[in-house]
Design a protein around this motif. Structure first.
Motif, short mmCIF file in Angstrom:
data_model
loop_
_atom_site.label_atom_id
_atom_site.label_comp_id
_atom_site.label_asym_id
_atom_site.label_seq_id
_atom_site.Cartn_x
_atom_site.Cartn_y
_atom_site.Cartn_z
N TYR A 1 0.84 -1.20 0.00
CA TYR A 1 0.00 0.00 0.00
C TYR A 1 0.87 1.25 0.00
CZ TYR A 1 -3.85 -3.02 1.66
OH TYR A 1 -4.81 -4.00 1.80
N ARG A 2 0.29 2.34 -0.52
CA ARG A 2 0.89 3.66 -0.39
C ARG A 2 -0.18 4.64 0.06
NH1 ARG A 2 3.22 5.86 -5.56
NH2 ARG A 2 1.84 4.37 -6.59
N LEU A 3 0.17 5.52 0.98
CA LEU A 3 -0.74 6.56 1.44
C LEU A 3 -0.04 7.89 1.30
CD1 LEU A 3 -3.25 6.61 4.26
CD2 LEU A 3 -1.47 8.37 4.32
N TRP A 4 -0.66 8.84 0.59
CA TRP A 4 -0.06 10.15 0.43
C TRP A 4 -1.11 11.25 0.64
CZ3 TRP A 4 -1.01 6.93 -3.74
CH2 TRP A 4 -1.85 7.42 -4.74
N ALA A 5 -0.62 12.43 0.97
CA ALA A 5 -1.49 13.59 1.19
C ALA A 5 -1.73 14.31 -0.12
CB ALA A 5 -0.86 14.53 2.21
N VAL A 6 -2.97 14.66 -0.40
CA VAL A 6 -3.30 15.55 -1.50
C VAL A 6 -3.21 16.99 -0.98
CG1 VAL A 6 -5.10 16.26 -3.12
CG2 VAL A 6 -4.78 13.83 -2.58
N LEU B 1 -5.25 6.45 -0.17
CA LEU B 1 -4.62 5.16 0.08
C LEU B 1 -4.77 4.32 -1.18
CD1 LEU B 1 -3.46 3.03 2.28
CD2 LEU B 1 -5.78 2.11 2.14
N MET B 2 -3.67 3.72 -1.64
CA MET B 2 -3.72 2.86 -2.82
C MET B 2 -3.14 1.50 -2.50
SD MET B 2 -2.08 3.35 -6.63
CE MET B 2 -0.43 2.95 -6.10
N ARG B 3 -3.91 0.45 -2.75
CA ARG B 3 -3.36 -0.91 -2.72
C ARG B 3 -2.86 -1.20 -4.11
NH1 ARG B 3 -6.16 -5.38 -3.90
NH2 ARG B 3 -8.12 -4.67 -3.00
N GLU B 4 -1.58 -1.52 -4.22
CA GLU B 4 -0.97 -1.70 -5.53
C GLU B 4 -1.49 -2.95 -6.22
OE1 GLU B 4 3.24 -1.49 -5.22
OE2 GLU B 4 3.22 0.42 -4.15
N ALA B 5 -1.60 -2.87 -7.53
CA ALA B 5 -2.06 -4.00 -8.33
C ALA B 5 -1.01 -5.11 -8.33
CB ALA B 5 -2.35 -3.54 -9.75
N ASP B 6 -1.48 -6.33 -8.48
CA ASP B 6 -0.57 -7.47 -8.66
C ASP B 6 -1.16 -8.40 -9.72
OD1 ASP B 6 -2.59 -8.97 -7.40
OD2 ASP B 6 -1.65 -8.81 -5.43
N HIS B 7 -0.59 -9.59 -9.86
CA HIS B 7 -1.04 -10.49 -10.93
C HIS B 7 -2.43 -11.07 -10.66
CE1 HIS B 7 0.71 -13.17 -7.90
NE2 HIS B 7 -0.03 -14.15 -8.42
N GLN B 8 -2.94 -10.88 -9.43
CA GLN B 8 -4.26 -11.42 -9.09
C GLN B 8 -5.34 -10.36 -9.02
OE1 GLN B 8 -3.33 -13.41 -5.34
NE2 GLN B 8 -3.27 -15.38 -6.40
N ASP B 9 -4.94 -9.09 -8.87
CA ASP B 9 -5.94 -8.05 -8.60
C ASP B 9 -5.47 -6.72 -9.19
OD1 ASP B 9 -7.02 -5.81 -6.49
OD2 ASP B 9 -8.45 -7.44 -6.74
N ARG B 10 -6.40 -5.91 -9.61
CA ARG B 10 -6.07 -4.61 -10.20
C ARG B 10 -5.79 -3.54 -9.15
NH1 ARG B 10 -10.36 -3.95 -15.25
NH2 ARG B 10 -9.68 -5.80 -16.43
#
Length: 203
Positions: A115-120, A127-136
């Motif tokens: 995951y990555r969490l950044w301030a706008v 918060l973003m959960r990064e994509a992998d070969h199983q999920d976008r």
């Protein structure tokens, strides 16, 4: 279970019955995730601050920070922090010297996901959960608005989310995220320089 989530909002909330510590935070209901509460936890010690997120269909999350820096704030900070989702410890890492909002992002690892969490801005974060070969992957955008008793937190989710995604995103609504912003990072950097200089002078 991966679930598509409709937008929802949390409003300001205060709790704590007679003879119990007063708690404050956010509370609201999501169609998919049920009732959700983000709240401060009673101080375990003068140098400890903690916040938790609980909900009907999400795991409990607890964010805690320890150290002298929290003695001047009511919320936990990203320094000296630990985070648990359910029974699992979440790995935390960030670059304090990042030049951009994303460069200063908080990187997290949980249950094999990254995951990555950044301030706008001071009142909005992603918060973003990064994509992998199983999920976008999934993106959760959280934005505070309003003043006083009309304050609220709006939550928008892009992609199919897990309960852990929602818990991870929302626990930070109870955390001091200022060091993820440009102004907060500069202020924290100046503070570190001052303390190093003071320590050298005393030595």
């Amino acid at each position: 279970m991966h679930t598509r989530s409709t937008p929802f909002a949390l409003s300001t909330w205060q709790g704590g019955g007679k003879g119990q510590p007063r708690r404050s935070g956010w509370q609201g209901t999501s169609v998919e995730w049920g009732e959700i509460t983000v709240a401060s936890l009673p101080h375990a010690a003068d140098d400890v601050r903690a916040a938790e997120v609980t909900g009907e269909h999400i795991p409990r999350g607890v964010f805690e920070s320890r150290g002298i820096q929290v003695m001047v704030t009511e919320r936990p900070t990203l320094n000296g922090a630990t985070l648990r989702i359910g029974d699992a410890v979440v790995y935390l890492k960030r670059n304090r010297w990042g030049a951009t909002h994303r460069g200063r992002a908080l990187h997290m690892g949980h249950a094999g996901d990254r995951y990555r969490l950044w301030a706008v801005s001071r009142r909005e974060y992603v918060l973003m959960r990064e994509a992998d070969h199983q999920d976008r992957g999934v993106t959760v955008r959280v934005k505070e608005s309003g003043i006083a008793k009309w304050k609220r937190v709006d939550v928008r989710v892009t992609g199919r989310a897990l309960g852990a995604d929602i818990a991870l995103a929302l626990v930070f609504a109870g955390v001091d995220r200022s060091v993820l912003t440009r102004r907060g990072a500069v202020r924290a950097g100046l503070s570190r320089v001052f303390h190093v200089a003071a320590d050298s002078a005393l030595g």
